[in-house]
Design a protein around this motif. Sequence first.
Motif, mmCIF file in Angstrom:
data_model
loop_
_atom_site.group_PDB
_atom_site.id
_atom_site.type_symbol
_atom_site.label_atom_id
_atom_site.label_comp_id
_atom_site.label_asym_id
_atom_site.label_seq_id
_atom_site.Cartn_x
_atom_site.Cartn_y
_atom_site.Cartn_z
ATOM 1 N N UNK A 222 -30.263 9.456 -16.678
ATOM 2 C CA UNK A 222 -29.584 9.348 -18.216
ATOM 3 C C UNK A 222 -30.822 10.433 -18.817
ATOM 4 N N UNK A 223 -29.304 10.802 -20.058
ATOM 5 C CA UNK A 223 -29.665 10.821 -20.831
ATOM 6 C C UNK A 223 -29.860 10.956 -22.211
ATOM 7 N N UNK B 236 -26.928 6.520 -25.390
ATOM 8 C CA UNK B 236 -27.923 7.120 -23.988
ATOM 9 C C UNK B 236 -26.525 7.223 -22.694
ATOM 10 N N UNK B 237 -26.627 8.624 -22.252
ATOM 11 C CA UNK B 237 -25.285 8.698 -21.650
ATOM 12 C C UNK B 237 -25.394 9.158 -20.337
ATOM 13 N N UNK B 238 -24.816 8.339 -19.065
ATOM 14 C CA UNK B 238 -25.736 8.628 -17.865
ATOM 15 C C UNK B 238 -24.733 9.702 -16.855
ATOM 16 N N UNK B 239 -22.758 9.040 -16.889
ATOM 17 C CA UNK B 239 -22.271 10.055 -16.145
ATOM 18 C C UNK B 239 -21.524 11.203 -16.643
ATOM 19 N N UNK B 240 -21.237 11.828 -15.843
ATOM 20 C CA UNK B 240 -20.495 13.257 -15.773
ATOM 21 C C UNK B 240 -19.559 13.446 -16.744
ATOM 22 N N UNK C 153 -23.130 16.664 -19.394
ATOM 23 C CA UNK C 153 -22.411 17.434 -18.300
ATOM 24 C C UNK C 153 -23.097 17.686 -16.979
ATOM 25 N N UNK C 154 -23.381 17.159 -16.355
ATOM 26 C CA UNK C 154 -24.080 16.919 -15.415
ATOM 27 C C UNK C 154 -24.238 18.164 -14.158
ATOM 28 N N UNK D 89 -26.370 18.862 -22.558
ATOM 29 C CA UNK D 89 -25.945 17.746 -23.449
ATOM 30 C C UNK D 89 -25.397 18.451 -24.756
ATOM 31 N N UNK D 90 -24.718 17.520 -25.437
ATOM 32 C CA UNK D 90 -24.765 18.479 -26.598
ATOM 33 C C UNK D 90 -23.970 17.388 -27.429
#
Length: 118
Positions: A35-36, A52-56, A70-71, A76-77
């Motif tokens: 996660x980011x 919190x972002x975790x999915x591509x 974008x994993x 991440x932007x």
Amino acid sequence: VSSLLTVEQRPASLWVQEGESANFTCSFPSSSFYALHWYRWEHAKGPKNLFVVSANGDEKKRGRVRVTLNTKEGYSSMYIGGSQPEDSATYLCASTQCSSAPCSPHPNLGLLLLWDQR
């Protein structure tokens, strides 16, 4: 045990005028990613978790602020549209590579949105 991934943020600082857009990028190793986290840190206050972002391909939005992830390419932007004086703060990202406690994100400080009063 916390797991830390090194992240790199760009730009290190950014001056914008009222109404302009601001865009920050956080790059991270694409392997072993969970996660980011994006934070906002105002002077004399602690960090506030924004997203919190975790999915591509994940995209999240709150008001004028939008983040994408974008994993596959490892970045991440965060985009702030129509910047206002109250947007002035330090923005930072942190990454984790585990999904359960006591894993906690370790922030990499460095994104500062500065306001040009001219």
